[in-house]
Design a protein around this motif. Structure first.
Motif, PDB file in Angstrom:
ATOM      1  N   GLY A 294       1.726   2.560  -3.474  1.00 60.09           N
ATOM      2  CA  GLY A 294       0.642   3.117  -4.279  1.00 60.09           C
ATOM      3  C   GLY A 294       0.552   2.473  -5.644  1.00 60.09           C
ATOM      4  O   GLY A 294       0.789   3.112  -6.659  1.00 60.09           O
ATOM      5  N   HIS A 295       0.223   1.186  -5.686  1.00 64.06           N
ATOM      6  CA  HIS A 295       0.137   0.448  -6.947  1.00 64.06           C
ATOM      7  C   HIS A 295      -1.101   0.862  -7.751  1.00 64.06           C
ATOM      8  O   HIS A 295      -2.122   1.240  -7.189  1.00 64.06           O
ATOM      9  N   SER A 296      -0.990   0.758  -9.053  1.00 65.43           N
ATOM     10  CA  SER A 296      -2.082   1.121  -9.955  1.00 65.43           C
ATOM     11  C   SER A 296      -3.175   0.051  -9.931  1.00 65.43           C
ATOM     12  O   SER A 296      -2.975  -1.049  -9.428  1.00 65.43           O
ATOM     13  N   SER A 297      -4.317   0.394 -10.518  1.00 65.04           N
ATOM     14  CA  SER A 297      -5.405  -0.579 -10.565  1.00 65.04           C
ATOM     15  C   SER A 297      -5.039  -1.749 -11.481  1.00 65.04           C
ATOM     16  O   SER A 297      -5.462  -2.882 -11.253  1.00 65.04           O
ATOM     17  N   SER A 298      -4.208  -1.499 -12.520  1.00 68.40           N
ATOM     18  CA  SER A 298      -3.803  -2.606 -13.398  1.00 68.40           C
ATOM     19  C   SER A 298      -2.879  -3.563 -12.638  1.00 68.40           C
ATOM     20  O   SER A 298      -2.910  -4.775 -12.857  1.00 68.40           O
ATOM     21  N   ALA A 299      -2.065  -3.009 -11.720  1.00 70.56           N
ATOM     22  CA  ALA A 299      -1.200  -3.873 -10.904  1.00 70.56           C
ATOM     23  C   ALA A 299      -2.071  -4.759 -10.017  1.00 70.56           C
ATOM     24  O   ALA A 299      -1.800  -5.949  -9.832  1.00 70.56           O
ATOM     25  N   ARG A 300      -3.132  -4.164  -9.473  1.00 67.33           N
ATOM     26  CA  ARG A 300      -4.041  -4.929  -8.613  1.00 67.33           C
ATOM     27  C   ARG A 300      -4.775  -6.009  -9.420  1.00 67.33           C
ATOM     28  O   ARG A 300      -5.024  -7.098  -8.927  1.00 67.33           O
ATOM     29  N   ASP A 301      -5.111  -5.691 -10.672  1.00 65.93           N
ATOM     30  CA  ASP A 301      -5.774  -6.671 -11.533  1.00 65.93           C
ATOM     31  C   ASP A 301      -4.846  -7.847 -11.838  1.00 65.93           C
ATOM     32  O   ASP A 301      -5.280  -8.997 -11.861  1.00 65.93           O
ATOM     33  N   GLN A 302      -3.551  -7.557 -12.069  1.00 65.10           N
ATOM     34  CA  GLN A 302      -2.571  -8.608 -12.351  1.00 65.10           C
ATOM     35  C   GLN A 302      -2.456  -9.574 -11.169  1.00 65.10           C
ATOM     36  O   GLN A 302      -2.179 -10.753 -11.352  1.00 65.10           O
TER      37      GLN A 302
ATOM     38  N   GLU B 117       0.820  -1.215   0.000  1.00 63.58           N
ATOM     39  CA  GLU B 117       0.000   0.000   0.000  1.00 63.58           C
ATOM     40  C   GLU B 117       0.855   1.267   0.000  1.00 63.58           C
ATOM     41  O   GLU B 117       0.481   2.265  -0.605  1.00 63.58           O
TER      42      GLU B 117
END
Length: 132
Positions: free
Chosen positions: A60-68, A57
């Protein structure tokens, strides 16, 4: 819900050839992602064997990182095996003498002793001057 792992089980996966992380109560096998991780593989390897949620956290990861991450999900962590964070409690201060009378006497002496010394010095100066 996937398989439930203990912290000890997840902690065994801590090498570049076998790397698992715990983030938000979920376990991820990030081994195949190590080379592609924008922050480098050392960051991921250093987060093994513990709850890496704060580390994840803070960046500050991107939403695409979270999707991966969904592709790397292997199960959940048994939260009872993760040590709870201990809150910092400052050490208790020793109780000083609560007797107000002795405090008053000390303050009085701190005021009077220098005055007494000054009075003696002035007296000596005055006495030696008048006898000369």
């Amino acid at each position: 819900m996937g398989k439930v792992f203990t912290l000890a089980e997840v902690a065994e996966h801590n090498t570049p050839k076998d790397c698992w992380l715990i983030i938000d109560g979920k376990v991820y096998d990030v081994t195949k992602f190590l080379e592609d991780h924008p922050g480098g593989d050392e960051v991921l390897l250093s987060a093994t064997g513990k709850d890496a949620t704060d580390d994840f956290e803070d960046v500050g990861h991107s939403s695409s990182a979270r999707d991966q991450m969904e592709e790397l999900y292997v199960g959940d962590i048994d939260s009872s095996t993760i040590p709870t964070k201990s809150k910092y409690t400052p050490p208790k201060q020793p109780h000083y003498n609560q007797d107000k009378t002795s405090e008053f006497i000390i303050k009085l002496l701190q005021f009077l002793v220098p005055l007494l010394i000054l009075g003696v010095a002035v007296g000596i100066r005055f006495y030696t001057k008048s006898s000369a």
